[in-house]
Design a protein around this motif. Structure first.
Motif, PDB file in Angstrom:
ATOM      1  N   ASP A 180       0.832  -1.202   0.000  1.00 41.26           N
ATOM      2  CA  ASP A 180       0.000   0.000   0.000  1.00 41.26           C
ATOM      3  C   ASP A 180       0.869   1.256   0.000  1.00 41.26           C
ATOM      4  O   ASP A 180       0.547   2.254  -0.657  1.00 41.26           O
ATOM      5  CB  ASP A 180      -0.928   0.017   1.213  1.00 41.26           C
ATOM      6  CG  ASP A 180      -2.059  -1.000   1.094  1.00 41.26           C
ATOM      7  OD1 ASP A 180      -2.159  -1.647   0.017  1.00 41.26           O
ATOM      8  OD2 ASP A 180      -2.829  -1.160   2.060  1.00 41.26           O
ATOM      9  N   LYS A 181       1.991   1.201   0.728  1.00 46.46           N
ATOM     10  CA  LYS A 181       2.895   2.351   0.772  1.00 46.46           C
ATOM     11  C   LYS A 181       3.438   2.657  -0.614  1.00 46.46           C
ATOM     12  O   LYS A 181       3.504   3.815  -1.031  1.00 46.46           O
ATOM     13  CB  LYS A 181       4.042   2.088   1.747  1.00 46.46           C
ATOM     14  CG  LYS A 181       5.039   3.241   1.845  1.00 46.46           C
ATOM     15  CD  LYS A 181       6.180   2.908   2.801  1.00 46.46           C
ATOM     16  CE  LYS A 181       7.193   4.049   2.838  1.00 46.46           C
ATOM     17  NZ  LYS A 181       8.339   3.722   3.732  1.00 46.46           N
ATOM     18  N   ILE A 184       0.722   4.301  -2.815  1.00 43.88           N
ATOM     19  CA  ILE A 184       0.497   5.718  -2.495  1.00 43.88           C
ATOM     20  C   ILE A 184       1.675   6.548  -2.985  1.00 43.88           C
ATOM     21  O   ILE A 184       1.508   7.614  -3.589  1.00 43.88           O
ATOM     22  CB  ILE A 184       0.308   5.911  -0.971  1.00 43.88           C
ATOM     23  CG1 ILE A 184      -0.935   5.163  -0.486  1.00 43.88           C
ATOM     24  CG2 ILE A 184       0.219   7.399  -0.636  1.00 43.88           C
ATOM     25  CD1 ILE A 184      -2.249   5.686  -1.014  1.00 43.88           C
ATOM     26  N   GLN A 190      -4.500   6.620  -3.947  1.00 47.15           N
ATOM     27  CA  GLN A 190      -4.557   7.695  -2.953  1.00 47.15           C
ATOM     28  C   GLN A 190      -5.312   7.188  -1.730  1.00 47.15           C
ATOM     29  O   GLN A 190      -6.011   6.181  -1.787  1.00 47.15           O
ATOM     30  CB  GLN A 190      -5.237   8.932  -3.534  1.00 47.15           C
ATOM     31  CG  GLN A 190      -6.666   8.702  -3.983  1.00 47.15           C
ATOM     32  CD  GLN A 190      -7.251   9.905  -4.694  1.00 47.15           C
ATOM     33  OE1 GLN A 190      -6.534  10.820  -5.082  1.00 47.15           O
ATOM     34  NE2 GLN A 190      -8.560   9.918  -4.887  1.00 47.15           N
ATOM     35  N   ASP A 191      -5.131   7.877  -0.634  1.00 46.72           N
ATOM     36  CA  ASP A 191      -5.781   7.446   0.596  1.00 46.72           C
ATOM     37  C   ASP A 191      -7.296   7.597   0.498  1.00 46.72           C
ATOM     38  O   ASP A 191      -7.813   8.640   0.072  1.00 46.72           O
ATOM     39  CB  ASP A 191      -5.268   8.268   1.785  1.00 46.72           C
ATOM     40  CG  ASP A 191      -3.867   7.844   2.203  1.00 46.72           C
ATOM     41  OD1 ASP A 191      -3.606   6.630   2.230  1.00 46.72           O
ATOM     42  OD2 ASP A 191      -3.042   8.731   2.486  1.00 46.72           O
ATOM     43  N   GLY A 195      -8.724   2.785   3.282  1.00 43.83           N
ATOM     44  CA  GLY A 195      -7.471   2.345   2.691  1.00 43.83           C
ATOM     45  C   GLY A 195      -7.278   2.943   1.309  1.00 43.83           C
ATOM     46  O   GLY A 195      -8.084   3.771   0.854  1.00 43.83           O
ATOM     47  N   PRO A 196      -6.243   2.526   0.605  1.00 40.65           N
ATOM     48  CA  PRO A 196      -5.939   3.118  -0.703  1.00 40.65           C
ATOM     49  C   PRO A 196      -7.028   2.848  -1.738  1.00 40.65           C
ATOM     50  O   PRO A 196      -7.620   1.767  -1.771  1.00 40.65           O
ATOM     51  CB  PRO A 196      -4.631   2.426  -1.106  1.00 40.65           C
ATOM     52  CG  PRO A 196      -4.060   1.897   0.164  1.00 40.65           C
ATOM     53  CD  PRO A 196      -5.216   1.559   1.027  1.00 40.65           C
TER      54      PRO A 196
END
Length: 634
Positions: A180-181, A184, A190-191, A195-196
């Motif tokens: 997920d990092k 993003i 995007q957040d 969650g994304p």
């Protein structure tokens, strides 16, 4: 913990990816003689090419800023990558599978951030392209067809479609092992509240590549009325995507831009497509920002700033287009190329023009006709009533300030004379004098371009400022000793067979310039010139690896690519350099011994005196033999 890449694999990557092929992805290279190539340095601004590439040795060196090294060093420097990231990237290009020590290879943990983000964008581009064929994307296909683009055109430019759901791409990339990092950080997600989620939803997608052809971002076009976002949505600024440093279409256009010394700057993705399909394969566009300094640097490296280069801007004729043209004129002097502006009839952009009048009309549009400076000045002058003295004075006052920014006096005068005609002032010298006054006033206030003087329009050149000297002891190339030592080191690095094995018997102290002595030390530690007899490239890599600092390392690359002073580089020429360096070393030793005896005078011990006198006699005989017999006396 990331494993260390196997040394043999690093060597295989170096050998497999030609340095000229890699460098050519970023700038135009031309023949420099002696098997070398030259171009405008990508690491500093310059007006004439001082950047050289030696394909046979796998090295580059800039004689302006002193940057140098091999293929890996070039990619590390230009794309801000780590050593491992660079090797992995080049290995992927060459189809080489890397082996890792200290625990093996884990793709999800051992690749650098840039490589991971680029890979995510490549997978995303493939995903979007596949979606364009689905039923939901019919609205996108209709949009493309309505602008004259068929399925083949969409495939050529990699156009795709982002599904309208919240997280289709996000889930797909998670399934490919991305965190997920990473999603993003890449700007692809995007957040969201839980969650994304996908950044791009329900839009046509254009992949944006850097000069090397790697996808680093996307441009997304709104298709539905219920989409509350902007008409065009681009990837946000990330570590790999900076909108001021990318040009859409540059990966497709760069070879033809370099080949024909011409670039066409348009305003949008569909305009680039229309131009290319009409046969104008040098068209590129900015990505949601004004054409600026970094874009100019990209084009200058491809155009090589030769006198016949052309840059044509196609701005709309409306107020926004006029403003863009004036902004481009502010940067006009940073090109040596001539700059022009092309405005289609009825303010149509190239895409609309192709639809209305066909490919021929687009090709005709971008034929250079109106110089950018002329268009910009006419736009300023047109805002005033030239029928009145006050109007003419006001028009002159504003336009003259623009002309005064032209750095080269001869060009400044030429444009000032034309400005007099635009305004309708018969006294041309008055206008010339007024412009000169404004220029002098600006200089006195220190109102200079912070980027420093650049190439001016019509190919006029400013004096080249000397680059700041590299750190380390200075070299006096007027010194015959330094010149000869330099030639000998070049021979030892470039043509070791001509000086081996004699060179390897030379001591470090035989090189009087400390930087040259340092290079000699590196060669010695690499096993001597004899090591270069089998494989020059591996030998040079070893010498570079043993350099104690960047100053010595840069000097090695400089000597490894610099052309020789002699006309015929053969055994005779090599022998002359060997003899001259050795002869000067012998003469210095004779002077040292005799000077020491002179200082001691009558205080010297008899046995010491006899030994010294014998040494001088032997050295003098050796010197005479060198002068008489040349290299045979070595």
């Amino acid at each position: 913990m990331a494993g260390r890449i196997n040394d043999d694999d690093v060597k295989a990557v170096r050998d497999a990816v030609p340095i000229d092929a890699v460098v050519s992805e970023y700038l135009q290279l031309r023949n420099a003689g002696g098997g070398n190539l030259k171009g405008l340095c990508p690491f500093h601004d310059e007006k004439s090419p001082s950047f050289q590439v030696s394909p046979s040795k796998g090295l580059f060196h800039c004689f302006g800023c002193q940057e140098g090294g091999d293929t890996i060093a070039f990619v590390m420097k230009i794309d801000h990558l780590t050593f491992s990231e660079t090797v992995e990237r080049l290995a992927a290009k060459a189809g080489i599978t890397l082996r890792y020590e200290e625990g093996g290879y884990n793709p999800s943990h051992q690749r650098g951030e840039r490589i991971r983000l680029v890979e995510a964008h490549k997978i995303a581009a493939d995903f979007y392209r596949e979606q364009l064929d689905g039923p939901e994307a019919e609205i996108g296909r209709k949009f493309l067809a309505g602008r004259g683009f068929d399925q083949d055109a969409a495939a050529h430019f990699g156009v795709g479609y982002s599904p309208a759901g919240w997280d289709h791409l996000t889930r797909y990339l998670r399934g490919k092992g991305f965190s997920d990092k990473e999603l993003i950080t890449s700007g692809l997600s995007q957040d969201g509240r839980r969650g994304p989620i996908d950044r791009f939803r329900g839009r046509l997608m254009w992949p944006i590549s850097d000069t090397s052809g790697e996808i680093v971002g996307f441009g997304a076009r709104k298709l539905r009325d219920d989409d509350n976002g902007p008409k065009y949505l681009n990837t946000p600024e990330t570590s790999i995507y900076k909108k001021s440093q990318v040009l859409y279409g540059i990966d497709l256009a760069k070879k033809d831009i370099a080949k024909v010394s011409r670039a066409v700057v348009v305003e949008g993705y569909t305009d680039v497509m229309a131009c290319h399909l009409a046969g104008i394969t040098t068209a590129i566009a900015t990505c949601g920002t004004a054409f600026g300094n970094d874009h100019i640097k990209i084009l200058r490296r491809l155009l090589m700033d030769n006198g016949s280069a052309r840059v044509i801007f196609t701005f709309d004729g409306d107020a926004a287009g006029q403003k863009a043209a004036l902004r481009a004129f502010e940067d006009d002097q940073k090109f040596a190329a001539e700059t022009y502006i092309a405005i289609a009839p009825d303010n149509m952009d190239p895409c609309d023009l192709r639809l209305a009048k066909g490919d021929d009309a687009v090709r005709d549009l971008v034929e250079p006709r109106t110089p950018l400076f002329e268009f910009a000045l006419r736009q300023i002058v047109a805002r005033y009533d030239l029928e009145t003295p006050a109007g003419r004075a006001a028009a002159l006052d504003e336009a003259a300030q623009v002309v005064a920014k032209i750095k080269t006096s001869s060009v400044q005068r030429e444009v000032a004379v034309q400005l007099a005609g635009f305004v309708g002032i018969l006294d041309q010298e008055f206008v010339v004098h007024r412009v000169a006054q404004l220029a002098q006033w600006a200089r006195s206030r220190g109102d200079r371009d912070p980027a420093g003087p650049g190439p001016t329009r019509r190919g006029a050149q400013q004096p080249v400022q000397a680059p700041s000297a590299p750190s380390g002891p200075a070299l006096n190339l007027r010194s015959p000793a330094h010149r000869t030592e330099r030639e000998l080191l070049k021979l030892a690095l470039q043509k070791p067979a001509l000086v081996s094995p004699a060179f390897d018997a030379y001591g470090i102290d035989e090189f009087t310039a400390p930087p040259y002595a340092a290079v000699r030390q590196c060669i010695a530690e690499a096993g001597g010139a004899e090591q270069g007899l089998a494989e020059t490239r591996d030998y040079l890599v070893s010498v570079l690896d043993l350099a104690p600092n960047d100053t010595v390392r840069n000097l090695v690359t400089e000597l490894a690519v610099e052309v020789f002073h002699g006309k015929s580089i053969d055994e005779t020429y090599a022998g002359m350099q060997l003899v001259q360096v050795r002869l000067r070393a012998v003469d210095r030793r004779i002077d040292d011994v005799q000077g020491s005896l002179a200082r001691l005078g009558s205080n010297v011990a008899p046995d010491h005196l006899a030994a010294a006198q014998n040494e001088v006699w032997v050295l003098q005989q050796y010197a005479q033999s060198l002068r008489s017999n040349g290299a045979d006396a070595l």
